[in-house]
Design an enzyme around this catalytic site. Structure first.
Site, PDB file in Angstrom:
ATOM      1  N   TYR A 123       0.988  -1.088  -0.102  1.00 48.27           N
ATOM      2  CA  TYR A 123      -0.105  -0.233  -0.106  1.00 48.27           C
ATOM      3  C   TYR A 123       0.649   1.289   0.604  1.00 48.27           C
ATOM      4  O   TYR A 123       0.142   2.461  -0.133  1.00 48.27           O
ATOM      5  CB  TYR A 123      -0.689   0.236   1.058  1.00 48.27           C
ATOM      6  CG  TYR A 123      -1.663  -1.076   0.868  1.00 48.27           C
ATOM      7  CD1 TYR A 123      -3.068  -0.783   0.009  1.00 48.27           C
ATOM      8  CD2 TYR A 123      -2.082  -2.802   1.398  1.00 48.27           C
ATOM      9  CE1 TYR A 123      -3.940  -2.199  -0.258  1.00 48.27           C
ATOM     10  CE2 TYR A 123      -3.089  -3.084   1.263  1.00 48.27           C
ATOM     11  CZ  TYR A 123      -3.691  -2.949   0.344  1.00 48.27           C
ATOM     12  OH  TYR A 123      -5.135  -3.923   0.102  1.00 48.27           O
ATOM     13  N   PHE A 409     -10.673  -4.095  11.104  1.00 47.72           N
ATOM     14  CA  PHE A 409     -11.902  -4.408  10.173  1.00 47.72           C
ATOM     15  C   PHE A 409     -11.835  -4.926   8.302  1.00 47.72           C
ATOM     16  O   PHE A 409     -12.491  -4.315   8.174  1.00 47.72           O
ATOM     17  CB  PHE A 409     -12.713  -2.502  10.229  1.00 47.72           C
ATOM     18  CG  PHE A 409     -11.219  -1.928   9.280  1.00 47.72           C
ATOM     19  CD1 PHE A 409     -11.075  -1.438   8.675  1.00 47.72           C
ATOM     20  CD2 PHE A 409     -10.523  -0.835  10.680  1.00 47.72           C
ATOM     21  CE1 PHE A 409      -9.971  -0.189   7.839  1.00 47.72           C
ATOM     22  CE2 PHE A 409      -9.577  -0.054  10.150  1.00 47.72           C
ATOM     23  CZ  PHE A 409      -9.350   0.262   8.883  1.00 47.72           C
TER      24      PHE A 409
END
Length: 409
Positions: A123, A409
């Site tokens: 990322y 999450f």
């Protein structure tokens, strides 16, 4: 073949989520876990990449409120459920999903995106920097003793049903959210996450247990944990697995740690993820016997540099011009003047000479106050163009408490 990228329709969820499960090893999740994630899915923020009728890529986002330095809760997109089918790698699918996500966030006026990375190396090229870390540890309770502060005897502990005590635990959690950067305010539905306890994920441990800490009849803390009983030739050798420990004050939290370190038939406490400045490290008699290790947790991306830097406060006065490089979101590139202090901040475009040069990735890493700009400069990732600007900005960006993400999450 061409790949179509489109917003997820609820009727496509099972196929879409199946692609995600396959990308993460192919082991089906327990029905209750799968149902929770379906219920939490925000379909209008979820993308699927399709090769004809075949789903070959997934990406989603949750609408969060993220605590930033100064205590404000800032809207942030929690990027999640990202995968590309192994049969369709190196076709630009991931890049197209990241491109679409960030464009959509900008159009919606959201200035921050965050994620947890299964593979951190992926990322950085999309502008995400590691904004918070967590500590993992195994406390050897046969050799380690706890020195608890005065007042612990005034805290009473009682076992409670995990579900019946949920509201009390959520109330404690909510009071702590503004105190630490990186924490997420739980929106409706997310209170179910701490209750998720599939039998297949326990690895021989007990169902999840709960102990409440109380003072004068009020709940002031809680611990969620599980016990795994084991035996060696010397006797009981079980372990306590800590899922969550939260106290409204140091005394309440110390009482909970003392309890966890004295559970019968156990000789260790396994801590999965705690703040790097967590108080338990100063309660133990020998931190070396706890084997603490560090791990990256929350990756932060400034979608709109000016708005994001204005959304937090600064622990010391700062007046600095950043020369920002952002190849993936070019609207952020250029010079930005940040002026601010503990009361607020302004960040605007400027033509003034730059004081510091860096990429948006470094700004994301420093944003929550857990990574210093001085440290990034030591790695050659921040360049000081005006003498003294680096220390000034680094001190201002810091946080008195380390940022921490309490759940995934």
């Amino acid at each position: 073949m061409t790949t179509e990228l489109r917003v997820l329709d609820p009727s496509e969820w099972d196929r879409w989520y199946g692609v995600l499960e396959l990308a993460f090893g192919g082991v089906p999740e327990a029905p209750e876990e799968r149902q929770l994630w379906r219920d939490l899915t925000e379909f209008d923020r979820s993308l699927g990449a399709w090769d004809g009728e075949l789903c070959v890529g997934t990406a989603g986002a949750f609408s969060f409120l993220l605590t930033v330095p100064g205590g404000a809760s800032v809207p942030a997109a929690g990027v999640t459920m990202v995968s590309v089918a192994g049969t369709h790698r190196r076709r630009g699918i991931l890049t197209s999903m990241m491109r679409r996500q960030l464009d959509d966030l900008r159009a919606a006026g959201e200035c921050l995106a965050v994620l947890t990375a299964s593979e951190p190396a992926i990322y950085g090229r999309f502008g995400y920097g590691v904004g918070s870390y967590a500590t993992k540890a195994t406390i050897d309770t046969n050799r380690v003793r706890l020195a608890v502060p005065e007042g612990v005897e005034g805290v009473s502990l009682r076992r409670a049903d995990l579900r019946e005590s949920s509201a009390a635990c959520e109330a404690v959690y909510a009071k702590l959210v503004p105190a630490r950067p990186g924490m997420l305010a739980r929106r409706p539905g997310w209170e179910r996450l701490p209750l998720l306890d599939p039998a297949g994920d326990r690895e021989g441990a007990s169902p999840r247990l709960c102990v409440l800490a109380e003072r004068d009849g009020d709940v002031v803390g809680f611990a969620h944990y599980a016990v795994k009983v084991d035996w060696s030739s010397a006797g009981a050798d079980g372990s306590v697995g800590v899922h969550q420990v939260m106290g409204l004050d140091p005394v309440a939290e110390a009482a909970l740690w003392r309890f966890l370190c004295s559970v019968d038939l156990t000789s260790s406490v396994r801590v999965h993820s705690r703040p790097v400045d967590d108080g338990w490290q100063h309660l133990v008699s020998d931190v070396r016997r706890c084997e603490p290790t560090l791990r990256d947790v929350l990756h932060v991306r400034l979608v709109e540099v000016g708005a994001a830097l204005e959304a937090r406060t600064y622990q010391a006065p700062v007046d600095v011009v950043f020369e920002v490089e952002d190849a993936f979101c070019p609207w952020n590139a250029g010079r930005w003047r940040l002026t601010g202090d503990a009361k607020g901040a302004v960040c605007v475009r400027t033509g003034d000479a730059p004081d510091l040069a860096l990429t948006v990735r470094e700004l994301g890493a420093a944003y929550l106050g857990g990574t210093s700009l001085v440290s990034l400069a030591a790695a050659g990732r921040v360049r000081e163009l005006r003498e003294g600007a680096l220390v000034e900005a680094s001190v201002a960006f810091g946080s008195p408490v380390a940022p921490w993400l309490p759940h995934g999450f």
